[in-house]
Design a protein around this motif. Structure first.
Motif, PDB file in Angstrom:
ATOM      1  N   GLY A 320      11.600  -8.905  65.457  1.00  0.00           N
ATOM      2  CA  GLY A 320      10.307  -8.927  64.784  1.00  0.00           C
ATOM      3  C   GLY A 320      10.057  -7.652  63.988  1.00  0.00           C
ATOM      4  N   HIS A 321       8.779  -7.303  63.869  1.00  0.00           N
ATOM      5  CA  HIS A 321       8.408  -6.168  63.017  1.00  0.00           C
ATOM      6  C   HIS A 321       9.168  -4.898  63.404  1.00  0.00           C
ATOM      7  CE1 HIS A 321       5.763  -4.253  60.100  1.00  0.00           C
ATOM      8  NE2 HIS A 321       5.673  -3.235  60.925  1.00  0.00           N
ATOM      9  N   LEU A 322       9.301  -4.669  64.688  1.00  0.00           N
ATOM     10  CA  LEU A 322       9.883  -3.394  65.123  1.00  0.00           C
ATOM     11  C   LEU A 322      11.403  -3.370  65.059  1.00  0.00           C
ATOM     12  CD1 LEU A 322       7.337  -2.325  67.872  1.00  0.00           C
ATOM     13  CD2 LEU A 322       7.447  -1.669  65.462  1.00  0.00           C
ATOM     14  N   ALA A 323      12.002  -4.432  64.508  1.00  0.00           N
ATOM     15  CA  ALA A 323      13.404  -4.319  64.095  1.00  0.00           C
ATOM     16  C   ALA A 323      13.530  -3.131  63.145  1.00  0.00           C
ATOM     17  CB  ALA A 323      13.874  -5.593  63.414  1.00  0.00           C
ATOM     18  N   LEU A 324      12.421  -2.748  62.513  1.00  0.00           N
ATOM     19  CA  LEU A 324      12.404  -1.545  61.664  1.00  0.00           C
ATOM     20  C   LEU A 324      12.911  -0.315  62.401  1.00  0.00           C
ATOM     21  CD1 LEU A 324       8.963  -1.931  59.832  1.00  0.00           C
ATOM     22  CD2 LEU A 324      11.236  -2.125  58.795  1.00  0.00           C
ATOM     23  N   PHE A 325      12.728  -0.291  63.728  1.00  0.00           N
ATOM     24  CA  PHE A 325      13.182   0.852  64.525  1.00  0.00           C
ATOM     25  C   PHE A 325      14.714   0.974  64.566  1.00  0.00           C
ATOM     26  CE2 PHE A 325       9.391   1.423  67.724  1.00  0.00           C
ATOM     27  CZ  PHE A 325       8.581   1.832  66.670  1.00  0.00           C
ATOM     28  N   GLY A 326      15.392  -0.105  64.154  1.00  0.00           N
ATOM     29  CA  GLY A 326      16.849  -0.078  64.194  1.00  0.00           C
ATOM     30  C   GLY A 326      17.428  -0.597  65.492  1.00  0.00           C
ATOM     31  N   THR A 327      16.619  -1.309  66.266  1.00  0.00           N
ATOM     32  CA  THR A 327      17.077  -1.822  67.557  1.00  0.00           C
ATOM     33  C   THR A 327      18.107  -2.932  67.418  1.00  0.00           C
ATOM     34  OG1 THR A 327      15.080  -3.194  67.489  1.00  0.00           O
ATOM     35  CG2 THR A 327      15.038  -1.255  68.933  1.00  0.00           C
ATOM     36  N   ASP A 328      18.096  -3.626  66.264  1.00  0.00           N
ATOM     37  CA  ASP A 328      18.989  -4.775  66.062  1.00  0.00           C
ATOM     38  C   ASP A 328      20.009  -4.433  64.972  1.00  0.00           C
ATOM     39  OD1 ASP A 328      20.238  -7.143  65.511  1.00  0.00           O
ATOM     40  OD2 ASP A 328      18.411  -8.260  64.997  1.00  0.00           O
ATOM     41  N   PRO A 329      21.233  -4.080  65.370  1.00  0.00           N
ATOM     42  CA  PRO A 329      22.230  -3.679  64.367  1.00  0.00           C
ATOM     43  C   PRO A 329      22.471  -4.756  63.308  1.00  0.00           C
ATOM     44  CG  PRO A 329      22.987  -3.185  66.600  1.00  0.00           C
ATOM     45  CD  PRO A 329      21.740  -3.998  66.740  1.00  0.00           C
ATOM     46  N   ALA A 330      22.361  -6.024  63.701  1.00  0.00           N
ATOM     47  CA  ALA A 330      22.582  -7.094  62.724  1.00  0.00           C
ATOM     48  C   ALA A 330      21.505  -7.084  61.647  1.00  0.00           C
ATOM     49  CB  ALA A 330      22.625  -8.452  63.433  1.00  0.00           C
ATOM     50  N   ALA A 331      20.295  -6.742  62.045  1.00  0.00           N
ATOM     51  CA  ALA A 331      19.208  -6.654  61.060  1.00  0.00           C
ATOM     52  C   ALA A 331      19.450  -5.487  60.113  1.00  0.00           C
ATOM     53  CB  ALA A 331      17.863  -6.498  61.761  1.00  0.00           C
ATOM     54  N   MET A 332      19.897  -4.373  60.677  1.00  0.00           N
ATOM     55  CA  MET A 332      20.175  -3.211  59.834  1.00  0.00           C
ATOM     56  C   MET A 332      21.291  -3.522  58.842  1.00  0.00           C
ATOM     57  SD  MET A 332      17.833  -1.362  60.895  1.00  0.00           S
ATOM     58  CE  MET A 332      18.185  -0.083  59.691  1.00  0.00           C
ATOM     59  N   ALA A 333      22.283  -4.295  59.292  1.00  0.00           N
ATOM     60  CA  ALA A 333      23.387  -4.665  58.398  1.00  0.00           C
ATOM     61  C   ALA A 333      22.875  -5.533  57.246  1.00  0.00           C
ATOM     62  CB  ALA A 333      24.475  -5.393  59.184  1.00  0.00           C
ATOM     63  N   GLN A 334      21.940  -6.445  57.572  1.00  0.00           N
ATOM     64  CA  GLN A 334      21.360  -7.278  56.506  1.00  0.00           C
ATOM     65  C   GLN A 334      20.596  -6.417  55.500  1.00  0.00           C
ATOM     66  OE1 GLN A 334      19.252 -10.946  58.059  1.00  0.00           O
ATOM     67  NE2 GLN A 334      19.960 -10.134  60.012  1.00  0.00           N
ATOM     68  N   ILE A 335      19.792  -5.488  56.020  1.00  0.00           N
ATOM     69  CA  ILE A 335      19.008  -4.624  55.130  1.00  0.00           C
ATOM     70  C   ILE A 335      19.945  -3.826  54.231  1.00  0.00           C
ATOM     71  CG2 ILE A 335      17.518  -2.579  55.079  1.00  0.00           C
ATOM     72  CD1 ILE A 335      16.099  -3.725  57.588  1.00  0.00           C
ATOM     73  N   ASP A 336      20.985  -3.269  54.835  1.00  0.00           N
ATOM     74  CA  ASP A 336      21.942  -2.486  54.047  1.00  0.00           C
ATOM     75  C   ASP A 336      22.610  -3.329  52.967  1.00  0.00           C
ATOM     76  OD1 ASP A 336      21.640   0.032  55.231  1.00  0.00           O
ATOM     77  OD2 ASP A 336      23.818   0.345  55.159  1.00  0.00           O
ATOM     78  N   ARG A 337      22.987  -4.554  53.340  1.00  0.00           N
ATOM     79  CA  ARG A 337      23.670  -5.429  52.370  1.00  0.00           C
ATOM     80  C   ARG A 337      22.762  -5.722  51.181  1.00  0.00           C
ATOM     81  NH1 ARG A 337      24.998  -9.115  55.906  1.00  0.00           N
ATOM     82  NH2 ARG A 337      23.495 -10.712  55.277  1.00  0.00           N
ATOM     83  N   HIS A 338      21.502  -6.054  51.475  1.00  0.00           N
ATOM     84  CA  HIS A 338      20.570  -6.342  50.387  1.00  0.00           C
ATOM     85  C   HIS A 338      20.320  -5.101  49.527  1.00  0.00           C
ATOM     86  CE1 HIS A 338      19.848 -10.361  51.763  1.00  0.00           C
ATOM     87  NE2 HIS A 338      19.291  -9.992  52.898  1.00  0.00           N
ATOM     88  N   LEU A 339      20.152  -3.954  50.172  1.00  0.00           N
ATOM     89  CA  LEU A 339      19.868  -2.733  49.410  1.00  0.00           C
ATOM     90  C   LEU A 339      21.060  -2.335  48.544  1.00  0.00           C
ATOM     91  CD1 LEU A 339      17.904  -0.475  51.953  1.00  0.00           C
ATOM     92  CD2 LEU A 339      16.990  -1.859  50.070  1.00  0.00           C
ATOM     93  N   LYS A 340      22.259  -2.528  49.078  1.00  0.00           N
ATOM     94  CA  LYS A 340      23.450  -2.214  48.263  1.00  0.00           C
ATOM     95  C   LYS A 340      23.517  -3.111  47.031  1.00  0.00           C
ATOM     96  CE  LYS A 340      26.470  -0.144  51.757  1.00  0.00           C
ATOM     97  NZ  LYS A 340      27.681  -0.268  52.583  1.00  0.00           N
ATOM     98  N   GLU A 341      23.210  -4.382  47.242  1.00  0.00           N
ATOM     99  CA  GLU A 341      23.232  -5.316  46.110  1.00  0.00           C
ATOM    100  C   GLU A 341      22.153  -4.938  45.092  1.00  0.00           C
ATOM    101  OE1 GLU A 341      23.095  -9.461  47.217  1.00  0.00           O
ATOM    102  OE2 GLU A 341      22.458 -10.019  45.186  1.00  0.00           O
ATOM    103  N   LEU A 342      20.994  -4.581  45.612  1.00  0.00           N
ATOM    104  CA  LEU A 342      19.896  -4.199  44.720  1.00  0.00           C
ATOM    105  C   LEU A 342      20.266  -2.955  43.919  1.00  0.00           C
ATOM    106  CD1 LEU A 342      16.956  -4.530  43.730  1.00  0.00           C
ATOM    107  CD2 LEU A 342      16.216  -3.268  45.777  1.00  0.00           C
ATOM    108  N   LEU A 343      20.876  -1.989  44.603  1.00  0.00           N
ATOM    109  CA  LEU A 343      21.237  -0.734  43.923  1.00  0.00           C
ATOM    110  C   LEU A 343      22.377  -0.947  42.923  1.00  0.00           C
ATOM    111  CD1 LEU A 343      20.869   1.697  46.943  1.00  0.00           C
ATOM    112  CD2 LEU A 343      19.689   1.940  44.738  1.00  0.00           C
ATOM    113  N   ALA A 344      23.218  -1.948  43.186  1.00  0.00           N
ATOM    114  CA  ALA A 344      24.321  -2.236  42.262  1.00  0.00           C
ATOM    115  C   ALA A 344      23.821  -2.993  41.035  1.00  0.00           C
ATOM    116  CB  ALA A 344      25.390  -3.064  42.984  1.00  0.00           C
ATOM    117  N   ASN A 345      22.611  -3.505  41.157  1.00  0.00           N
ATOM    118  CA  ASN A 345      22.002  -4.314  40.112  1.00  0.00           C
ATOM    119  C   ASN A 345      21.504  -3.410  38.993  1.00  0.00           C
ATOM    120  OD1 ASN A 345      20.556  -6.514  38.927  1.00  0.00           O
ATOM    121  ND2 ASN A 345      20.377  -7.372  40.998  1.00  0.00           N
ATOM    122  N   PRO A 346      21.928  -3.644  37.739  1.00  0.00           N
ATOM    123  CA  PRO A 346      21.351  -2.838  36.667  1.00  0.00           C
ATOM    124  C   PRO A 346      19.853  -3.127  36.582  1.00  0.00           C
ATOM    125  CG  PRO A 346      22.960  -4.426  35.793  1.00  0.00           C
ATOM    126  CD  PRO A 346      22.822  -4.701  37.264  1.00  0.00           C
ATOM    127  N   ALA A 347      19.074  -2.122  36.353  1.00  0.00           N
ATOM    128  CA  ALA A 347      17.620  -2.330  36.349  1.00  0.00           C
ATOM    129  C   ALA A 347      17.000  -1.595  35.172  1.00  0.00           C
ATOM    130  CB  ALA A 347      17.016  -1.830  37.667  1.00  0.00           C
TER     131      ALA A 347
END
Lengths: 347, 347
Positions: A320-347
């Motif tokens: 839930g919300h407190l996955a923000l704390f980093g308790t769920d490594p799978a959630a952190m991996a998803q966040i990282d994947r999306h952020l990497k894609e976003l950063l690779a995106n020309p803007a």
């Protein structure tokens, strides 16, 4: 002024305290010599176009952002980016109620005040005029949206995680119950306690409300609290949740909660949310967390549809919300994947 | 003893107060002259096989069950069935703390005590040895499950709505925050207040927690509170939610909450939930509500799989748990449709 053993370089550093001068506030009043506590990672390049701004959430500081979201190989990679984590006003490190001679007279600070303070910091202190990304969770997402709406030409990408551009009535009421947990403790004494620990009972009730709303029913059903190392719910509440909140300053928490309740980019457009979100020029990934009980995906998706070209990128996690704390490594991996894609995106 | 203008025939009748004698309690102690407040609809047939038992939820009485769930043409049709609505012990109509000379010495009552009291009532007062159906919502669902496990040969069908057989750790914590909203009001005075209205502040905080958890984020996002006739969230909280809870007796609410927290059919089987639910012989429709924030569908479905032959029949409603109040006609139609099918089912 309250001397707190919690809000220190030992506890939450390293950070630099930067004086941005006086900050006039949207609701009136001014903070003289407004100090922002800032933690930087990486180096600003010569073109000054590799800066990422990370604002903080309710109760959070720059420390957890550095530990959980930033590192070599991560999306927020200090080898590539200059990452500026700015503690929000009132969080105990930046200028906060507990620093004042009379904490009860601390003025009302809004999300927009934080964002203008951060804007001033970036321009005057670092000479930064372009941001490759603004990313934050919860109240950090509120600041992220505010940045994208207020300074559309300066922000190339934004990733609001587990937060909304316009706070909901439900969320306002949840925050109100949090505030009342603190203010109804007789030891709170209208904010005139001598030390946080005097308000221990209120802070524990506040922690219990976060236990109910911060995670999810599935989190407890699947025994995630036990997997995190706590024998049972009472141990989880006492050791983890109360342990987390107990050392915090109640007036500081209340200043943040007041701000959180009033987050609303439509203040720029006379209440028209579509018009406000329509101003955004940044590439936007909207990233709610699937099991969030107070910033749920449906609320985020509704706003996502109002942001030109925005993509809806929900994070799946029973934390839930407190996955923000980093308790769920799978959630952190998803966040990282999306952020990497976003950063690779020309803007 | 507190004289309450709320728990009366005018407010919640008609009901009959039936003395079932002394009730020995699972946690020790006894209620002498235990009175159950009972509202009957329809007539018991000669074969005595058309009886339906309806237990009540936290804060609820027989009145809302009669008004919202029972009527000609409905599944619970008094023209076909003899419907016995039994107010739970502690709800203010049946024997409750506020009736006692010293309310603070009211003994601990469990779900199993209620069900044994109801069993005694049905056999001794009505001569009923078979139940065509037991159906209830929330704590009524807890009692329904307890009936099916405790008296498997007596119950032909059960429909637990928006409740579980074994309470979850998350739900226990939610109920704890409700209790603390009441007990931390200084006017509560360890239960020794002279009248409920003295505890108005605690009852209002309790109402706010119900506002946050009782409905859903979608309910407020879609403006259902306004559709129900309230201008905004403060009006909804003040007039509807606080208006509902304010006249109730805090010690009565606390007695019910204690019971709710400890609902668990696995007490019959040494903690083995699968073994307990495996005892059920009744045709079972498990009916959670889609947007319920504390008795969510996933928890109900997990239990459903442990009940022989049970069917999972979720109710779709953004009104969440408090769709039980009958605020969403479409939800009521779904409940009626499922109950009619269940009742048409040979069992």
């Amino acid at each position: 002024m309250i001397t707190s053993p919690y809000y220190t370089q030992q506890g939450h550093g390293p950070y630099e305290l930067i004086d941005i001068g006086s900050l006039e506030l949207e609701d009136g009043g001014v903070i003289d010599d407004c100090h922002l506590a800032v933690a930087c990672h990486g180096r600003l390049n010569a073109a000054k176009d590799n800066a990422i701004l990370v604002p903080t959430w309710y109760s959070g500081t720059s420390k957890i952002m550095g530990e959980v979201y930033i590192g070599p190989g991560r999306a927020l990679d200090p080898d590539r980016y200059f990452i500026v984590v700015v503690n929000q006003i009132g969080n105990g490190l930046s200028t906060s109620p507990h620093h004042q001679a009379d904490p009860t007279r601390f003025p009302r600070v809004r999300i927009g005040d934080d964002v203008r303070a951060q804007h001033s910091l970036l321009l005057q202190h670092f000479g930064i005029t372009q941001l490759a990304l603004v990313v934050g969770g919860s109240m950090g997402a509120q600041q992220t949206y505010e940045w994208a709406v207020r300074y559309p030409e300066m922000v190339r990408r934004v990733a609001p995680i587990a937060g909304t551009a316009q706070n909901t009535e439900h969320d306002v009421m949840f925050a109100e119950t949090l505030c009342e947990a603190l203010t109804t403790d007789p030891a709170f004494a209208d904010g005139r306690y001598a030390a946080s620990h005097e308000v221990a009972a209120g802070l524990k009730r506040h922690a219990k409300l976060w236990t109910v709303m911060g995670w999810s029913t599935e989190f407890f059903q699947q025994g995630r609290h036990r997997a995190l190392g706590f024998a049972d719910m009472p141990a989880f509440v006492d050791q983890f949740m109360t342990g987390y909140f107990a050392p915090m300053d109640p007036n500081d928490l209340l200043a943040m909660a007041w701000k959180w309740q009033r987050g609303d980019v439509a203040r720029h457009t006379g209440g028209d949310l579509a018009a406000a979100l329509g101003r955004i020029r940044a590439r936007t990934f909207v990233m709610p967390i699937s099991h969030d009980m107070f910033f749920p995906p449906a609320d985020a998706e509704r706003e996502c549809r109002l942001v030109p070209g925005a993509e809806f990128r929900p994070i799946e996690s029973i934390d839930g919300h407190l996955a923000l704390f980093g308790t769920d490594p799978a959630a952190m991996a998803q966040i990282d994947r999306h952020l990497k894609e976003l950063l690779a995106n020309p803007a």
